[in-house]
Design an enzyme around this catalytic site. Structure first.
Site, mmCIF file in Angstrom:
data_model
loop_
_atom_site.group_PDB
_atom_site.id
_atom_site.type_symbol
_atom_site.label_atom_id
_atom_site.label_comp_id
_atom_site.label_asym_id
_atom_site.label_seq_id
_atom_site.Cartn_x
_atom_site.Cartn_y
_atom_site.Cartn_z
ATOM 1 C CE LYS A 77 -4.258 -1.636 2.154
ATOM 2 N NZ LYS A 77 -5.214 -1.464 3.244
ATOM 3 C CG ASP A 89 -8.210 0.956 3.303
ATOM 4 O OD1 ASP A 89 -9.075 0.134 2.945
ATOM 5 O OD2 ASP A 89 -6.985 0.710 3.257
#
Ligand code: NAP
Length: 294
Positions: free
Chosen positions: A76, A112
């Site tokens: 990520k 997210d």
């Protein structure tokens, strides 16, 4: 938002999930269910990508057949310099979980943060505005959760982490975002500070991997029931198992509990909308996700 435009209607499209390992992920189950439900000719495929081969995998995403990708542990953060552009939130958080391919140019996004707070509001019935929030953990998902909670107007934000230096580093970047309007405090994971912070918190968010199935701390709770505040909301971002050891402790303490599965589905739905321009079929995705959890 425009709808899905295929340059060649006979060519099926693909979305990849870049991670290492990816075999336990349930994203393929609920993303594929969404594509199938909307009758979109798209395959969602997990790609097991070792860190040394990340650049090569990202180059493959530029192909005409690729709509984009999801990105998970451990890529990520390391994926950022390989992309052509970043949306402002992903840049601020310093992590990308969604990539969109615009005809060979790749943009990075972070869904997210949005998923975390949407699930909290809709599934947890909790409005974080004006509330005292406490994060347990200071890794990737804690960064996204911290930015999301500041954006949602919490009154204060505490960060407790096993490694205090990491909590302090996260507090520094979150204070920049808070611009003096919201107190952000890093706290050591020690009995007294922990007890005090927990008793003052309306919302506790577990951003550690403790309790995660297949992980080194499977079956363990990061905190016992006796330190949890009755009436508070304990939000465990761990989604596998659905009922985590921490949620069991929360129930024992008389606290409310919310698991991490809705966040996973909401972040996935936001990613789906970025790739396709279509509204994500949330109930279909939620049902498929629940079914996919062993
Ligand atoms: P990460 O960057 O590796 O961070 C892990 C965090 O857990 C660190 O703060 C680490 O503390 C802490 N930790 C690990 N083992 C611990 C232990 N035994 N005792 C206390 N603290 C411990 O991982 P991440 O990407 O943030 O992910 C964390 C969890 O969130 C994972 O379980 C993941 O599945 C879940 N997650 C859920 C969603 C969702 O959509 N629901 C999305 C993303 C992630 P140190 O700094 O001291 O090492």
């Amino acid at each position: 938002m425009g709808s899905l435009k295929l340059p060649d209607p006979t060519m099926s499209k693909q979305v990849a999930l870049l991670g290492y390992p990816v075999r336990h992920s349930i994203s393929p189950a609920f993303q594929q269910a969404a594509f199938d439900f909307l009758k979109l000719d798209v395959r969602y495929e997990p790609w097991e990508v070792e860190p040394a081969r990340l650049r090569e995998a990202v180059e493959r995403l530029r192909g005409l057949e690729m709509l984009g990708a999801n990105v998970t542990i451990p890529h990520k953060e390391t994926v950022l310099p390989l992309l052509d552009s970043l949306d402002p939130l992903a840049e601020r958080i310093g992590a990308v979980n969604t990539i969109v391919n615009h005809g060979g140019r790749l943009s990075g996004h972070n869904t997210d943060a949005e998923g975390m707070v949407t699930a909290l509001r809709r599934e947890g019935g909790f409005d974080p505005s004006g509330k005292a929030a406490l994060l347990l953990g200071a890794g990737g998902v804690a960064r996204a959760a911290g930015f999301a909670l500041l954006g949602a107007g919490v009154a204060s934000l505490g960060i407790l982490n096993r490694t205090l230096e990491r909590a302090e580093a996260l507090a520094v970047s979150l204070r920049e975002k808070a611009a003096g309007a919201i107190p952000v405090t890093a706290l050591p994971w020690q009995r007294d500070s922990l007890l005090q912070a927990l008793q003052a918190a309306d919302l506790l968010v577990n951003c550690t991997s403790v309790g995660m199935k297949h992980g080194p701390d499977q079956g363990r709770s990061p905190l016992p029931a006796r330190v949890l505040r009755p009436g508070s909301l304990v939000y465990d971002l761990v989604y596998n198992p659905a009922r985590t050891p921490l949620l069991e402790e929360a129930q024992r303490a008389g606290a409310r509990g919310l698991g991490g599965l809705p966040m996973l589905v909401y972040q996935g739905a936001a990613a789906f909308e970025l790739w396709t321009g279509e509204k994500a079929p949330l109930p279909v995705m939620m049902q498929a996700a629940r079914k996919a959890l062993p």
